[in-house]
Design an enzyme around this catalytic site. Structure first.
Site, PDB file in Angstrom:
ATOM      1  N   LYS A  52       0.841  -1.206   0.000  1.00 38.00           N
ATOM      2  CA  LYS A  52       0.000   0.000   0.000  1.00 38.00           C
ATOM      3  C   LYS A  52       0.877   1.258   0.000  1.00 38.00           C
ATOM      4  O   LYS A  52       0.639   2.202  -0.751  1.00 38.00           O
ATOM      5  CB  LYS A  52      -0.948  -0.001   1.215  1.00 38.00           C
ATOM      6  CG  LYS A  52      -2.078  -1.021   1.078  1.00 38.00           C
ATOM      7  CD  LYS A  52      -2.814  -1.279   2.390  1.00 38.00           C
ATOM      8  CE  LYS A  52      -3.790  -2.449   2.240  1.00 38.00           C
ATOM      9  NZ  LYS A  52      -4.413  -2.876   3.498  1.00 38.00           N
ATOM     10  N   GLN A  96      -4.499  -1.613   9.966  1.00 30.73           N
ATOM     11  CA  GLN A  96      -4.397  -2.939   9.344  1.00 30.73           C
ATOM     12  C   GLN A  96      -4.899  -4.028  10.295  1.00 30.73           C
ATOM     13  O   GLN A  96      -4.487  -4.098  11.454  1.00 30.73           O
ATOM     14  CB  GLN A  96      -2.930  -3.193   8.942  1.00 30.73           C
ATOM     15  CG  GLN A  96      -2.697  -4.494   8.198  1.00 30.73           C
ATOM     16  CD  GLN A  96      -3.366  -4.550   6.827  1.00 30.73           C
ATOM     17  OE1 GLN A  96      -3.352  -3.582   6.071  1.00 30.73           O
ATOM     18  NE2 GLN A  96      -3.978  -5.685   6.509  1.00 30.73           N
ATOM     19  N   ASP A 119     -11.069   2.692   4.576  1.00 29.35           N
ATOM     20  CA  ASP A 119     -11.359   1.258   4.491  1.00 29.35           C
ATOM     21  C   ASP A 119     -12.870   1.013   4.472  1.00 29.35           C
ATOM     22  O   ASP A 119     -13.313  -0.092   4.154  1.00 29.35           O
ATOM     23  CB  ASP A 119     -10.754   0.524   5.702  1.00 29.35           C
ATOM     24  CG  ASP A 119      -9.508  -0.263   5.344  1.00 29.35           C
ATOM     25  OD1 ASP A 119      -9.319  -0.551   4.137  1.00 29.35           O
ATOM     26  OD2 ASP A 119      -8.724  -0.590   6.256  1.00 29.35           O
TER      27      ASP A 119
END
Ligand code: NAD
Length: 294
Positions: A52, A96, A119
């Site tokens: 990412k 994450q 997200d």
């Protein structure tokens, strides 16, 4: 059989975003800034986050990696989240998953500012998505929709069977594909570990989205001729003969099922790269919203 080439499409999307970023720079505007919080040293998470951050650099975004030790307490992580919420330079960030067991994942995700939740995991965004309102759509389902759109896969009135009901893949994709719009208008069946006689459903499916995480689970005798296959699964299988000591595989027995499929995503190179591209897209959207003062 046609390959739904997520690697190629994700590169197209990244190129499109890079063009927009260079225009922002020309206009003297701030470029999008994505931050990622990683707690601990889980191998797969390190790979995802690294990828990412590298993608951000390639397309001209600013990026910040906050790597915290495994023993970080829930309080410390929540303090980090609050500071990211308050930092006006950050347009969006991700925490994450999975988090270490001593941290309440839900508590952390609830603390993320919905305006920076690229997200799309916060209930505000999930609720807006379910109500057809503007929101951040979780990157993996967003990527699947974009792949179907760009290949003009006909989904209208088709029977889509989703395997897996997780909050990050199965549940949201079942909502999105049942909504009005392109790559949607599908009749969706959401199946899971308690579904009886799964094959009855998959055999009737025009489209199967598999997100359970069991290698080679979906076999050719479970699907019909001409089916569209979206394989979301990513599992590391130990293999001494590989340099890394493992190989990556999906939920679908590709060699068998691809013989019957009209379209199929490979693993790797299908849904995985699309997920990263759509996270970047969400960050671009966040920047544009912040610039507009929303
Ligand atoms: P999860 O592990 O949270 O849940 C798995 C789901 O599968 C559950 O809802 C369960 O009910 C269902 N399931 C389990 N066994 C089943 C069975 N025998 N029959 C029917 N349903 C069954 O799932 P997740 O987090 O959505 O991850 C699923 C897979 O997708 C994993 O391999 C994960 O690594 C992968 N993944 C890939 C991406 C990507 O970018 N490509 C993103 C997220 C997850």
């Amino acid at each position: 059989m046609n390959i739904l080439d997520g690697k190629k499409v994700s590169n197209d999307i990244k190129d499109e975003i890079a063009v927009q970023v260079s225009k922002m720079k020309e206009r003297g505007e701030k470029v999008p800034h994505l931050a990622a919080v990683l707690v601990g040293n889980d191998g797969a998470s390190l790979t995802y986050v690294g990828s990412k951050v590298r993608s951000c650099k390639k397309i001209g975004f600013e990026s910040t990696l906050i790597h915290l030790p495994e023993e970080t307490t829930e309080e410390e992580l929540l303090a980090q989240v609050v500071s990211l919420n308050m930092n006006s330079d950050i347009d969006g960030y991700i925490v994450q998953l999975p988090l270490p067991k001593h941290i309440d994942e839900q508590k952390v995700l609830m603390a993320v500012d919905p305006d920076k939740d690229v997200d799309g995991f916060h209930p505000t965004n999930f609720g807006k998505m379910a109500l057809d309102m503007d929101s951040f759509i979780p990157a993996t389902p967003f990527g699947i929709m974009e792949l179907l759109r760009r290949y003009n896969v006909d989904t209208e009135g088709k029977h889509t069977v989703v395997i897996g009901r997780s909050h990050i893949v199965g549940r949201p994709i079942s909502i999105l594909m049942s909504q009005k719009g392109k790559a949607a208008n599908s009749t969706v069946t959401l199946t899971h570990s308690r579904t009886k006689d799964l094959t009855t459903f998959t055999k009737d499916a025009d489209i199967v989205v598999s997100a359970l995480g069991v290698p080679d689970f979906l076999k050719a005798n479970m699907v019909k001729e001409g089916v569209v296959i979206i394989d979301v699964g990513i599992t590391r299988v130990a293999d001494e003969t590989k340099a890394k000591g493992y190989y990556i595989t999906g939920d679908v027995d590709f060699d068998e099922v691809s013989q019957k499929a009209s379209y199929i995503t490979p693993v790797p190179g299908g849904v995985g790269p699309m997920t990263i591209a759509m996270l970047l897209k969400n960050t671009l959207i966040a920047r544009e919203r912040h610039r507009a003062g929303n």
